[in-house]
Design an enzyme around this catalytic site. Sequence first.
Site, PDB file in Angstrom:
ATOM      1  N   GLY A   9       0.806  -1.218   0.000  1.00 58.03           N
ATOM      2  CA  GLY A   9       0.000   0.000   0.000  1.00 58.03           C
ATOM      3  C   GLY A   9       0.839   1.267   0.000  1.00 58.03           C
ATOM      4  O   GLY A   9       0.348   2.323   0.349  1.00 58.03           O
ATOM      5  N   GLY A  10       2.108   1.149  -0.384  1.00 57.37           N
ATOM      6  CA  GLY A  10       2.940   2.343  -0.531  1.00 57.37           C
ATOM      7  C   GLY A  10       3.658   2.775   0.731  1.00 57.37           C
ATOM      8  O   GLY A  10       4.448   3.722   0.704  1.00 57.37           O
ATOM      9  N   GLU A  52      13.043  -1.643  -7.075  1.00 59.45           N
ATOM     10  CA  GLU A  52      12.357  -1.657  -8.362  1.00 59.45           C
ATOM     11  C   GLU A  52      12.735  -0.404  -9.133  1.00 59.45           C
ATOM     12  O   GLU A  52      13.008   0.633  -8.526  1.00 59.45           O
ATOM     13  CB  GLU A  52      10.825  -1.645  -8.175  1.00 59.45           C
ATOM     14  N   GLU A  87       1.553  -5.776  -6.449  1.00 60.82           N
ATOM     15  CA  GLU A  87       1.259  -6.569  -5.251  1.00 60.82           C
ATOM     16  C   GLU A  87      -0.147  -7.161  -5.291  1.00 60.82           C
ATOM     17  O   GLU A  87      -0.960  -6.798  -6.146  1.00 60.82           O
ATOM     18  CB  GLU A  87       1.473  -5.768  -3.960  1.00 60.82           C
ATOM     19  N   ARG A 145      -7.579  -9.673   0.411  1.00 59.84           N
ATOM     20  CA  ARG A 145      -8.756  -9.320   1.220  1.00 59.84           C
ATOM     21  C   ARG A 145      -9.847  -8.774   0.302  1.00 59.84           C
ATOM     22  O   ARG A 145      -9.602  -8.525  -0.871  1.00 59.84           O
ATOM     23  CB  ARG A 145      -8.362  -8.215   2.209  1.00 59.84           C
TER      24      ARG A 145
END
Length: 450
Positions: A164-165, A200, A288, A292
């Site tokens: 989520g960064g 990356e 990613e 959920r």
Amino acid sequence: MYKRILVANRGEIALRIIRACRELGVETVAIFSEADRGAQYLQLADEAYCVGSARASDSYLRIDRVISAAEIGNVQAIHPGYGFLAENAHFNEICRSCNIDFIGPPHEAMRLLGDKNSARRVAREAGVPCVPGSPGPISDEGEALRIAHEIGFPVLIKAAAGGGGRGMRVAANDLVLKSALQQAQAEAAAAFGDGTLYLEKYIERPRHIEVQILADHHGNAVHLWERDCSLQRRHQKIIEESPAPNLPQSLREEICNAAVKLVKAAGYTNAGTVEFILDQQGHFYFIEVNARIQVEHPVTELVTGIDLIKMQLRVACGEPLPFKQEEIRTSGAAIECRINAEDPEHDFRPCPGRIEQIFPPGGPGVRFDSHVHPGYLVPPYYDSMIGKLLVHQPTREEAIRTMRRALAELRIQGVKTTVPRQMEILNHAAFVEGRVDTKFIERTWPPSAS
Ligand code: MV4
């Protein structure tokens, strides 16, 4: 189908899950913290237990207490919702060892994909394109420098246990890379209890495209097409839509098929999301998996007509998926605005407090998923979401018009909200033309110094 499940969450998503259960004839046990005593979702559950004081770490994150509530409530399964324990592989495994189904993927697949290095390896081996970067964890500075020169600056340092960064750092040269590595490692160790990093190539101005998938326990996996979630600030999405605008059909199919390949290779079941970034040249890269149900899942429900929460329950209790890939049809365009109690004028800082008045919008093509009501106190302990405003129309142009109309109808008094900023975005030419990227909000409304 289950007879009785526990909903291990609060607010909007607890209400959403309880609604699905009531339609399926499944009884529900709810949990709440002292800050949520008297919340509306508790009224709709068959039973409710207090699991502790207001702070999440003393209540919704307490595995021992959540499991106790499940045992006392005599449930067959736990739905974790999003946030809190939803992606905690340890909790997932404990549920299984207590003979309670975890409504989500197996803990092995959750662990495999939760570690970004192993997730990248699974993707690579399945032939899914990954961002050029380190083949695994970065072991030392020398290796990081060597890889950075190989792939070229700028590079992005990411935490293997992150997501989520959180904990990402851009480095444009050797000097910055050296110091950023140290900081990123310390940050990751503090935030996730694991300082493992990977590198990356930094993709400039990407679009964020994510694919909804569903997989059952009989070897079937399908995608439910994509959502464009490029509109974010501080790694929090505020507007999501499906289909992604200006995405050629052949590229859309390629991305969605890549997502299915990946979840099959990972042994994943239940609902999940595979995230990709799309660069300015039209190349897509896996980044990613979100193991959920996500906040923005209703966008996909509107365009496909498939109830994702009901599907999660059906798949978890062993039913096969009731449709094949070719039978999943989409219609029209859907947009979601996350309505948060925040001040967009001051870098979206949370504004918890009492909602004195709320007039929810309605009418054709409008859905408002919210747990709040007049007099509701937005607690300062959790996220500041007040609700999710969704629209569905035959075309994106009509969806935009309906969203503007619905945002204008929605009146919230008592707290500052994201609504004025969302109205500006809906009126912005770049959004209307479908050419925004992940830096659009920052660029267009730079955070004020104050
Ligand atoms: C990136 C990227 C650029 N290059 N990876 C942020 C969320 C997390 N899931 C991955 N993120 C990014 N990864 C590379 N190699 C830019 C982002 C990114 C971003 C991605 C999607 C949506 C909003 C974003 C905002 C800032 C950065």
